[in-house]
Enzyme design. Structure first.
Site, PDB file in Angstrom:
ATOM      1  N   LYS A  56       0.853  -1.185   0.000  1.00  0.00           N
ATOM      2  CA  LYS A  56       0.000   0.000   0.000  1.00  0.00           C
ATOM      3  C   LYS A  56       0.893   1.241   0.000  1.00  0.00           C
ATOM      4  O   LYS A  56       1.750   1.405   0.879  1.00  0.00           O
ATOM      5  CB  LYS A  56      -0.863  -0.036   1.265  1.00  0.00           C
ATOM      6  CG  LYS A  56      -2.169   0.681   1.158  1.00  0.00           C
ATOM      7  CD  LYS A  56      -3.002   0.353   2.390  1.00  0.00           C
ATOM      8  CE  LYS A  56      -4.280   1.102   2.429  1.00  0.00           C
ATOM      9  NZ  LYS A  56      -4.912   1.031   3.737  1.00  0.00           N
TER      10      LYS A  56
HETATM   11  C1  E4P Z   1      -8.200   1.497   4.091  1.00  0.00           C
HETATM   12  O1  E4P Z   1      -7.517   1.120   3.193  1.00  0.00           O
HETATM   13  C2  E4P Z   1      -8.115   2.844   4.652  1.00  0.00           C
HETATM   14  O2  E4P Z   1      -6.868   3.055   5.235  1.00  0.00           O
HETATM   15  C3  E4P Z   1      -9.221   3.031   5.641  1.00  0.00           C
HETATM   16  O3  E4P Z   1     -10.432   2.571   5.059  1.00  0.00           O
HETATM   17  C4  E4P Z   1      -9.360   4.449   6.155  1.00  0.00           C
HETATM   18  O4  E4P Z   1     -10.530   4.514   6.931  1.00  0.00           O
HETATM   19  P1  E4P Z   1     -10.855   5.726   7.939  1.00  0.00           P
HETATM   20  O5  E4P Z   1     -11.143   6.934   7.128  1.00  0.00           O
HETATM   21  O6  E4P Z   1     -12.044   5.237   8.699  1.00  0.00           O
HETATM   22  O7  E4P Z   1      -9.630   5.900   8.804  1.00  0.00           O
END
Ligand code: E4P
Length: 217
Positions: free
Chosen positions: A87
């Site tokens: 990622k």
């Molecule tokens: C996933 O890949 C993201 O990091 C995550 O969904 C972010 O979510 P949040 O906005 O609830 O922190």
């Protein structure tokens, strides 16, 4: 549409996996910290633990923000397990790194995406997944789901193979709206997934069926 769970909590990952509907996991540094997983070696071990629960893609986020360091960290993450997806944040060096990693057969997930322009760049760089954060857009009074619609339209129009992974899901209606919009994947906490099960008429109907069965037996 694939279902990923958005957590580093092993118990919740197991619960979703036991439902039989789980296709993968996404994590981020905040989710790791929330579970008290700190320190390089513990974090690496935790990724392997997650990979040993779920037979699907597991996103592991780089901390580096410079090209050479992103590559080094990304290659180390990818070597942990065949299901790791690296990622990478949507920044200039991140896009360059996604191009390098995808050209070297390492799966990538471009994260922190908030616009169609960012989505175009990530697809051009060959990202496997693109993570638009719809809940965080809603939080600032933008319409997160309409961004998913826009990106799906652009990717379909131009034949980009990058999968749209709707992230930052806040509730089960987000899941339905992203499914309608054509997202390839939704990643969400366990609670919105479980809430998809709920309907009062299901409970009332089941109670009646069971009561009627008992009358005749
Ligand atoms: C996933 O890949 C993201 O990091 C995550 O969904 C972010 O979510 P949040 O906005 O609830 O922190």
């Amino acid at each position: 549409m694939k279902f990923f769970i958005d957590t580093a909590n092993l118990d919740q990952i197991k619960q979703a996996n036991e439902l039989g509907i789980l296709d993968g996991v996404t994590t981020n540094p905040s989710l790791m910290a929330k579970e008290g997983i700190t320190g390089h070696d513990n974090i690496m071990k935790h990724y392997v633990d997650i990979c040993n629960i779920v037979n699907g893609d597991v996103s592991a986020e780089v901390i580096a923000t410079e090209y050479d360091k992103i590559i080094k960290e990304g290659e180390a993450l990818a070597s942990l397990h065949e299901n790791i997806v690296v990622k990478v944040p949507m920044i200039k060096d991140g896009i360059k790194a996604i191009k390098y990693l995808s050209s070297n057969n390492i799966k990538t997930n471009c994260t922190l995406v908030f616009s169609a322009g960012q989505a175009l760049l990530a697809a051009k760089a060959g990202a496997t997944y693109l993570s638009p954060f719809i809940g965080r857009l809603d939080d600032i009074s933008y319409d997160g789901v309409s961004l998913i619609e826009q990106i799906v339209y652009i990717y379909n129009t131009h034949g980009f193979e990058t999968e749209v992974l709707a992230a930052s899901i806040r509730h089960s209606n987000h899941i339905i709206k992203c499914a309608e919009a054509g997202a390839d994947v939704v990643t969400c906490p366990l609670d919105p997934i479980l809430k998809l099960l709920d309907h009062p008429l299901t409970n009332i109907g089941l109670e009646k069926f069971l009561a009627d069965y008992k009358k005749g037996n």
